[in-house]
Design a protein around this motif. Sequence first.
Motif, mmCIF file in Angstrom:
data_model
loop_
_atom_site.group_PDB
_atom_site.id
_atom_site.type_symbol
_atom_site.label_atom_id
_atom_site.label_comp_id
_atom_site.label_asym_id
_atom_site.label_seq_id
_atom_site.Cartn_x
_atom_site.Cartn_y
_atom_site.Cartn_z
ATOM 1 N N TYR A 134 45.423 35.412 42.662
ATOM 2 C CA TYR A 134 44.845 35.508 43.997
ATOM 3 C C TYR A 134 43.802 34.422 44.248
ATOM 4 O O TYR A 134 43.638 33.964 45.370
ATOM 5 N N LYS A 139 43.023 34.052 48.221
ATOM 6 C CA LYS A 139 43.184 35.348 48.876
ATOM 7 C C LYS A 139 42.505 36.457 48.079
ATOM 8 O O LYS A 139 43.098 37.507 47.850
ATOM 9 N N GLU A 142 42.523 39.934 49.541
ATOM 10 C CA GLU A 142 43.747 40.725 49.346
ATOM 11 C C GLU A 142 43.724 41.449 48.005
ATOM 12 O O GLU A 142 44.205 42.576 47.896
ATOM 13 N N ASN A 145 41.548 44.419 48.332
ATOM 14 C CA ASN A 145 42.272 45.456 49.075
ATOM 15 C C ASN A 145 43.302 46.147 48.192
ATOM 16 O O ASN A 145 43.486 47.352 48.280
ATOM 17 N N LYS A 146 43.959 45.373 47.343
ATOM 18 C CA LYS A 146 44.951 45.947 46.421
ATOM 19 C C LYS A 146 44.271 46.959 45.495
ATOM 20 O O LYS A 146 44.780 48.055 45.284
#
Length: 158
Positions: A134, A139, A142, A145-146
């Motif tokens: 990532y 990112k 993200e 969030n994962k």
Amino acid sequence: MAKNFFSGTSLRLKDGTMVDAGEHLKGKIVVLYFSASWCGPCRQFTPIMKELYQQIAATNQPIEVILLSRDYMRFQLDEYYESHGCSWGVVPLRDPIIEKCLEKYDVKALPSCRVVDEFGNCIDANARQSVEFYREKYKMAELFNKWTEKGNLERIRA
């Protein structure tokens, strides 16, 4: 209700304060970072962990990075921690939770990362690879969030 996996474990914060890890990590997703000052790949990965931690801190998400060091002497750990500008919590050397985590999460090499909830349930067994992937894609949000998907947060807040 399940028992907090880290209850009764001491955790040294950046300012030197010792706290109960169980209380400090309550309701948080925990990035366990296994590292050592004598490990070349660790010295290369630690700045990436620092970047991750800074980005986590900026999001105010319920995530914490914890260093579980494989150093032999406290001065080695302290010098490594300070020279890399680390600001996350550290489990004291030779605390039994370190060996317990190494075994529970099948850590065979350094550096390694595992993402767990406060009860010790593994969320990401390949967190080092996740961080590197990532980060290369720019990112990191993200990845947060994962790790903090609704199911993970609901499980640890239940």
